[in-house]
Design a protein around this motif. Structure first.
Motif, short mmCIF file in Angstrom:
data_model
loop_
_atom_site.label_atom_id
_atom_site.label_comp_id
_atom_site.label_asym_id
_atom_site.label_seq_id
_atom_site.Cartn_x
_atom_site.Cartn_y
_atom_site.Cartn_z
N ALA A 44 0.84 -1.20 0.00
CA ALA A 44 0.00 0.00 0.00
C ALA A 44 0.88 1.25 0.00
O ALA A 44 0.61 2.21 -0.73
CB ALA A 44 -0.93 0.00 1.21
N VAL A 45 1.94 1.24 0.81
CA VAL A 45 2.86 2.38 0.83
C VAL A 45 3.54 2.51 -0.53
O VAL A 45 3.69 3.63 -1.04
CB VAL A 45 3.90 2.22 1.97
N SER A 46 3.90 1.39 -1.14
CA SER A 46 4.51 1.43 -2.48
C SER A 46 3.58 2.07 -3.49
O SER A 46 4.02 2.83 -4.36
CB SER A 46 4.89 0.02 -2.94
N GLN A 47 2.30 1.78 -3.38
CA GLN A 47 1.33 2.41 -4.29
C GLN A 47 1.28 3.92 -4.07
O GLN A 47 1.22 4.69 -5.04
CB GLN A 47 -0.05 1.80 -4.12
N HIS A 48 1.30 4.34 -2.81
CA HIS A 48 1.31 5.78 -2.52
C HIS A 48 2.57 6.43 -3.09
O HIS A 48 2.50 7.51 -3.67
CB HIS A 48 1.23 6.03 -1.01
N LEU A 49 3.71 5.77 -2.92
CA LEU A 49 4.96 6.29 -3.46
C LEU A 49 4.88 6.43 -4.98
O LEU A 49 5.33 7.42 -5.55
CB LEU A 49 6.14 5.40 -3.07
N GLN A 50 4.28 5.45 -5.63
CA GLN A 50 4.14 5.48 -7.08
C GLN A 50 3.27 6.66 -7.53
O GLN A 50 3.61 7.36 -8.48
CB GLN A 50 3.55 4.15 -7.59
N VAL A 51 2.17 6.88 -6.84
CA VAL A 51 1.29 8.01 -7.18
C VAL A 51 2.04 9.33 -7.03
O VAL A 51 1.96 10.21 -7.89
CB VAL A 51 0.00 8.00 -6.31
N LEU A 52 2.79 9.47 -5.94
CA LEU A 52 3.56 10.69 -5.71
C LEU A 52 4.64 10.88 -6.78
O LEU A 52 4.87 12.00 -7.24
CB LEU A 52 4.17 10.67 -4.31
N LYS A 53 5.28 9.79 -7.17
CA LYS A 53 6.29 9.86 -8.25
C LYS A 53 5.65 10.29 -9.56
O LYS A 53 6.18 11.16 -10.25
CB LYS A 53 6.96 8.50 -8.44
N GLU A 54 4.53 9.68 -9.89
CA GLU A 54 3.86 10.00 -11.16
C GLU A 54 3.38 11.44 -11.20
O GLU A 54 3.30 12.05 -12.26
CB GLU A 54 2.70 9.04 -11.41
N ALA A 55 3.07 11.99 -10.03
CA ALA A 55 2.63 13.39 -9.95
C ALA A 55 3.82 14.35 -9.95
O ALA A 55 3.64 15.56 -9.93
CB ALA A 55 1.79 13.60 -8.69
N GLY A 56 5.03 13.80 -9.96
CA GLY A 56 6.23 14.64 -9.98
C GLY A 56 6.60 15.20 -8.62
O GLY A 56 7.35 16.17 -8.53
N LEU A 57 6.08 14.59 -7.55
CA LEU A 57 6.33 15.11 -6.20
C LEU A 57 7.44 14.37 -5.47
O LEU A 57 7.90 14.84 -4.43
CB LEU A 57 5.03 15.05 -5.38
N LEU A 58 7.87 13.23 -5.98
CA LEU A 58 8.94 12.45 -5.38
C LEU A 58 9.99 12.10 -6.42
O LEU A 58 9.67 11.92 -7.59
CB LEU A 58 8.42 11.11 -4.84
N VAL A 59 11.21 11.96 -5.94
CA VAL A 59 12.30 11.47 -6.77
C VAL A 59 12.73 10.15 -6.16
O VAL A 59 12.85 10.03 -4.93
CB VAL A 59 13.50 12.45 -6.77
N GLU A 60 12.95 9.16 -7.01
CA GLU A 60 13.41 7.86 -6.54
C GLU A 60 14.84 7.65 -7.02
O GLU A 60 15.16 7.93 -8.17
CB GLU A 60 12.52 6.76 -7.11
N ARG A 61 15.69 7.19 -6.11
CA ARG A 61 17.07 6.88 -6.47
C ARG A 61 17.36 5.47 -5.98
O ARG A 61 16.99 5.10 -4.88
CB ARG A 61 18.02 7.87 -5.79
N ARG A 62 18.02 4.71 -6.82
CA ARG A 62 18.37 3.34 -6.43
C ARG A 62 19.80 3.30 -5.92
O ARG A 62 20.70 3.91 -6.50
CB ARG A 62 18.21 2.38 -7.60
N GLU A 63 19.95 2.57 -4.83
CA GLU A 63 21.27 2.35 -4.25
C GLU A 63 21.36 0.86 -3.94
O GLU A 63 20.84 0.40 -2.92
CB GLU A 63 21.43 3.18 -2.97
N GLY A 64 21.97 0.12 -4.85
CA GLY A 64 21.95 -1.34 -4.72
C GLY A 64 20.53 -1.84 -4.88
O GLY A 64 19.87 -1.56 -5.86
N THR A 65 20.05 -2.56 -3.89
CA THR A 65 18.67 -3.07 -3.95
C THR A 65 17.68 -2.12 -3.30
O THR A 65 16.47 -2.34 -3.37
CB THR A 65 18.58 -4.44 -3.23
N LYS A 66 18.18 -1.07 -2.66
CA LYS A 66 17.30 -0.10 -1.99
C LYS A 66 16.78 0.93 -2.98
O LYS A 66 17.47 1.33 -3.91
CB LYS A 66 18.06 0.67 -0.91
N ARG A 67 15.57 1.37 -2.69
CA ARG A 67 14.99 2.52 -3.40
C ARG A 67 14.85 3.62 -2.37
O ARG A 67 14.19 3.46 -1.36
CB ARG A 67 13.63 2.17 -3.98
N LEU A 68 15.49 4.73 -2.66
CA LEU A 68 15.46 5.88 -1.75
C LEU A 68 14.58 6.96 -2.34
O LEU A 68 14.64 7.24 -3.54
CB LEU A 68 16.88 6.41 -1.53
#
Length: 112
Positions: A44-68
């Motif tokens: 559910a949190v992942s879905q919220h993160l996805q919505v925020l990313k699609e709206a241009g409100l979050l930036v995602e950065r990968r560090e190894g297997t982590k998503r920051l």
């Protein structure tokens, strides 16, 4: 095509998404740490993160297997501009009403 402001409004309409933005406003956080703050499932949190990313409100950065995740303040710029314009128009309207009322009361006191 959806306006960026509309996307931002839809994204932040959900209280958990606003809370997520507050969490990552001034620091990067992995999805797991973000999820720890909520009593919902990680998907559910992942879905919220996805919505925020699609709206241009979050930036995602990968560090190894982590998503920051980190807030993207410029993503709120269209919404902020809209609200500032509305505020300015409201203040201007209130000023005109006050001036009109003052003009009416000034005329009454001069007539009496």
């Amino acid at each position: 095509m959806t306006e960026p402001m509309d996307e931002a409004l839809r994204a932040i309409a959900e209280p958990r998404r606003r809370a997520i933005l507050r969490l990552v406003a001034d620091r990067e956080m992995p999805a797991g740490r973000i999820a720890e703050h909520f009593e919902v499932t990680r998907p559910a949190v992942s879905q919220h993160l996805q919505v925020l990313k699609e709206a241009g409100l979050l930036v995602e950065r990968r560090e190894g297997t982590k998503r920051l995740y980190r807030a993207r303040r410029e993503g709120l710029a269209p919404l902020r501009q809209f609200l500032e314009e509305m505020w300015d128009e409201s203040l201007d309207f209130a000023r005109r009403i006050a001036e009109e009322e003052r003009g009416v009361s000034d005329r009454r006191s001069q007539a009496g």
